[in-house]
Write a protein that holds these residues in place. Sequence first.
Motif, PDB file in Angstrom:
ATOM      1  N   PRO A  41      32.555 -20.292 -21.817  1.00  0.00           N
ATOM      2  CA  PRO A  41      32.359 -21.035 -23.069  1.00  0.00           C
ATOM      3  C   PRO A  41      31.377 -20.364 -24.028  1.00  0.00           C
ATOM      4  N   ARG A  42      30.513 -19.518 -23.503  1.00  0.00           N
ATOM      5  CA  ARG A  42      29.556 -18.794 -24.350  1.00  0.00           C
ATOM      6  C   ARG A  42      29.950 -17.326 -24.532  1.00  0.00           C
ATOM      7  N   TYR A  43      31.171 -17.006 -24.153  1.00  0.00           N
ATOM      8  CA  TYR A  43      31.719 -15.651 -24.330  1.00  0.00           C
ATOM      9  C   TYR A  43      30.982 -14.608 -23.478  1.00  0.00           C
ATOM     10  N   ASP A  44      30.284 -15.036 -22.438  1.00  0.00           N
ATOM     11  CA  ASP A  44      29.553 -14.110 -21.567  1.00  0.00           C
ATOM     12  C   ASP A  44      30.472 -13.629 -20.446  1.00  0.00           C
ATOM     13  N   ILE A  45      31.392 -12.774 -20.781  1.00  0.00           N
ATOM     14  CA  ILE A  45      32.459 -12.363 -19.872  1.00  0.00           C
ATOM     15  C   ILE A  45      31.918 -11.464 -18.751  1.00  0.00           C
ATOM     16  N   ASP A  46      32.271 -11.793 -17.527  1.00  0.00           N
ATOM     17  CA  ASP A  46      31.902 -10.991 -16.360  1.00  0.00           C
ATOM     18  C   ASP A  46      32.947  -9.885 -16.219  1.00  0.00           C
ATOM     19  N   VAL A  47      32.647  -8.716 -16.760  1.00  0.00           N
ATOM     20  CA  VAL A  47      33.623  -7.624 -16.813  1.00  0.00           C
ATOM     21  C   VAL A  47      34.031  -7.176 -15.415  1.00  0.00           C
ATOM     22  N   ASP A  48      33.071  -7.041 -14.522  1.00  0.00           N
ATOM     23  CA  ASP A  48      33.396  -6.580 -13.163  1.00  0.00           C
ATOM     24  C   ASP A  48      34.353  -7.538 -12.464  1.00  0.00           C
ATOM     25  N   ARG A  49      34.087  -8.830 -12.593  1.00  0.00           N
ATOM     26  CA  ARG A  49      34.967  -9.824 -11.960  1.00  0.00           C
ATOM     27  C   ARG A  49      36.363  -9.775 -12.561  1.00  0.00           C
ATOM     28  N   GLU A  50      36.450  -9.668 -13.880  1.00  0.00           N
ATOM     29  CA  GLU A  50      37.756  -9.634 -14.523  1.00  0.00           C
ATOM     30  C   GLU A  50      38.519  -8.354 -14.178  1.00  0.00           C
ATOM     31  N   GLN A  51      37.838  -7.253 -14.071  1.00  0.00           N
ATOM     32  CA  GLN A  51      38.515  -6.011 -13.684  1.00  0.00           C
ATOM     33  C   GLN A  51      39.017  -6.087 -12.243  1.00  0.00           C
ATOM     34  N   ARG A  52      38.250  -6.724 -11.370  1.00  0.00           N
ATOM     35  CA  ARG A  52      38.721  -6.909  -9.996  1.00  0.00           C
ATOM     36  C   ARG A  52      39.990  -7.747  -9.979  1.00  0.00           C
ATOM     37  N   ARG A  53      40.029  -8.777 -10.797  1.00  0.00           N
ATOM     38  CA  ARG A  53      41.230  -9.608 -10.862  1.00  0.00           C
ATOM     39  C   ARG A  53      42.440  -8.767 -11.291  1.00  0.00           C
ATOM     40  N   LEU A  54      42.238  -7.907 -12.261  1.00  0.00           N
ATOM     41  CA  LEU A  54      43.338  -7.055 -12.725  1.00  0.00           C
ATOM     42  C   LEU A  54      43.808  -6.118 -11.613  1.00  0.00           C
ATOM     43  N   LEU A  55      42.874  -5.531 -10.900  1.00  0.00           N
ATOM     44  CA  LEU A  55      43.242  -4.595  -9.832  1.00  0.00           C
ATOM     45  C   LEU A  55      43.994  -5.293  -8.707  1.00  0.00           C
ATOM     46  N   GLU A  56      43.726  -6.573  -8.525  1.00  0.00           N
ATOM     47  CA  GLU A  56      44.369  -7.342  -7.452  1.00  0.00           C
ATOM     48  C   GLU A  56      45.702  -7.944  -7.885  1.00  0.00           C
ATOM     49  N   SER A  57      46.164  -7.623  -9.101  1.00  0.00           N
ATOM     50  CA  SER A  57      47.378  -8.235  -9.652  1.00  0.00           C
ATOM     51  C   SER A  57      48.428  -7.181  -9.969  1.00  0.00           C
ATOM     52  N   ASP A  58      49.686  -7.618  -9.949  1.00  0.00           N
ATOM     53  CA  ASP A  58      50.805  -6.764 -10.352  1.00  0.00           C
ATOM     54  C   ASP A  58      51.267  -7.096 -11.765  1.00  0.00           C
ATOM     55  N   VAL A  59      51.239  -8.378 -12.107  1.00  0.00           N
ATOM     56  CA  VAL A  59      51.670  -8.861 -13.417  1.00  0.00           C
ATOM     57  C   VAL A  59      50.536  -9.657 -14.031  1.00  0.00           C
ATOM     58  N   ILE A  60      50.154  -9.289 -15.261  1.00  0.00           N
ATOM     59  CA  ILE A  60      49.124 -10.011 -15.997  1.00  0.00           C
ATOM     60  C   ILE A  60      49.813 -10.730 -17.151  1.00  0.00           C
ATOM     61  N   LEU A  61      49.665 -12.041 -17.188  1.00  0.00           N
ATOM     62  CA  LEU A  61      50.326 -12.864 -18.192  1.00  0.00           C
ATOM     63  C   LEU A  61      49.282 -13.531 -19.067  1.00  0.00           C
ATOM     64  N   PHE A  62      49.288 -13.230 -20.359  1.00  0.00           N
ATOM     65  CA  PHE A  62      48.425 -13.903 -21.321  1.00  0.00           C
ATOM     66  C   PHE A  62      49.174 -15.105 -21.891  1.00  0.00           C
ATOM     67  N   GLN A  63      48.594 -16.295 -21.770  1.00  0.00           N
ATOM     68  CA  GLN A  63      49.168 -17.498 -22.382  1.00  0.00           C
ATOM     69  C   GLN A  63      48.243 -17.966 -23.492  1.00  0.00           C
ATOM     70  N   PHE A  64      48.792 -18.128 -24.710  1.00  0.00           N
ATOM     71  CA  PHE A  64      47.959 -18.524 -25.829  1.00  0.00           C
ATOM     72  C   PHE A  64      48.824 -19.006 -26.999  1.00  0.00           C
ATOM     73  N   PRO A  65      48.239 -19.780 -27.915  1.00  0.00           N
ATOM     74  CA  PRO A  65      48.918 -20.113 -29.168  1.00  0.00           C
ATOM     75  C   PRO A  65      48.666 -18.991 -30.177  1.00  0.00           C
ATOM     76  N   LEU A  66      49.644 -18.693 -30.987  1.00  0.00           N
ATOM     77  CA  LEU A  66      49.467 -17.686 -32.026  1.00  0.00           C
ATOM     78  C   LEU A  66      48.514 -18.238 -33.085  1.00  0.00           C
ATOM     79  N   PHE A  67      47.384 -17.549 -33.293  1.00  0.00           N
ATOM     80  CA  PHE A  67      46.367 -17.975 -34.253  1.00  0.00           C
ATOM     81  C   PHE A  67      46.307 -16.968 -35.390  1.00  0.00           C
ATOM     82  N   TRP A  68      46.673 -17.400 -36.605  1.00  0.00           N
ATOM     83  CA  TRP A  68      46.610 -16.499 -37.756  1.00  0.00           C
ATOM     84  C   TRP A  68      47.246 -15.146 -37.437  1.00  0.00           C
ATOM     85  N   TYR A  69      48.438 -15.205 -36.845  1.00  0.00           N
ATOM     86  CA  TYR A  69      49.240 -14.022 -36.546  1.00  0.00           C
ATOM     87  C   TYR A  69      48.582 -13.127 -35.498  1.00  0.00           C
TER      88      TYR A  69
END
Length: 202
Positions: A42-70
């Motif tokens: 919520p404060r945009y303090d992204i844990d880069v190491d944790r997120e990179q580990r998640r990516l390495l442990e995945s085959d397919v990464i799916l972003f779900q979001f509403p289109l905001f101002w294109y």
Amino acid sequence: MARLLLIYAHPGQRTSRANRAMYEKARAIEGVTRVDLYATYPRYDIDVDREQRRLLESDVILFQFPLFWYSIPSLLKEWIDLVLEHGFAYGAGGDRLSCKTLMLAITAAGPADAYRPSGYQHYALRTFLTPLEQTARLCQMTFPAPYVLHGALDAAETGEVAAHVEGYASLLRSIRDDSYDFHAAVERETVTYSDVPFLLGV
């Protein structure tokens, strides 16, 4: 089974008509790793190491979001800026995501016919998604057609949200179970809930 990581970004979930229902449905599907970015950071303090580990442990990464101002919501942009860093996702030695898949599940307020040269948006929806497609290419990832709900603001009244959510559940399960036809999806402009049976071969 494919390892599927769902990254959900919606800053206005309490008023969401489609995305919240999609994410709630996804929470009931086993074998899918889910991250609600706005709840987690919520404060945009992204844990880069944790997120990179998640990516390495995945085959397919799916972003779900509403289109905001294109474009994408700001926290997802921050996540991309920080997590897909040089030497990890691209550049010298940055091949850690090679051969993975980046996919999108998006909602757009405008109807489908708005996203064409003769429509009021003047461009195809995929044109607005070009930065994400090029991001996938730079990271040596494949980029199949996005799963899209057009006319999202009115879709609840027309009954399309329910059909879209069920299609999303089928999509997630098929990706997890290695039964989704990514080769066919790469050739398409977009995918809607009515296309999912075709891409599942049913």
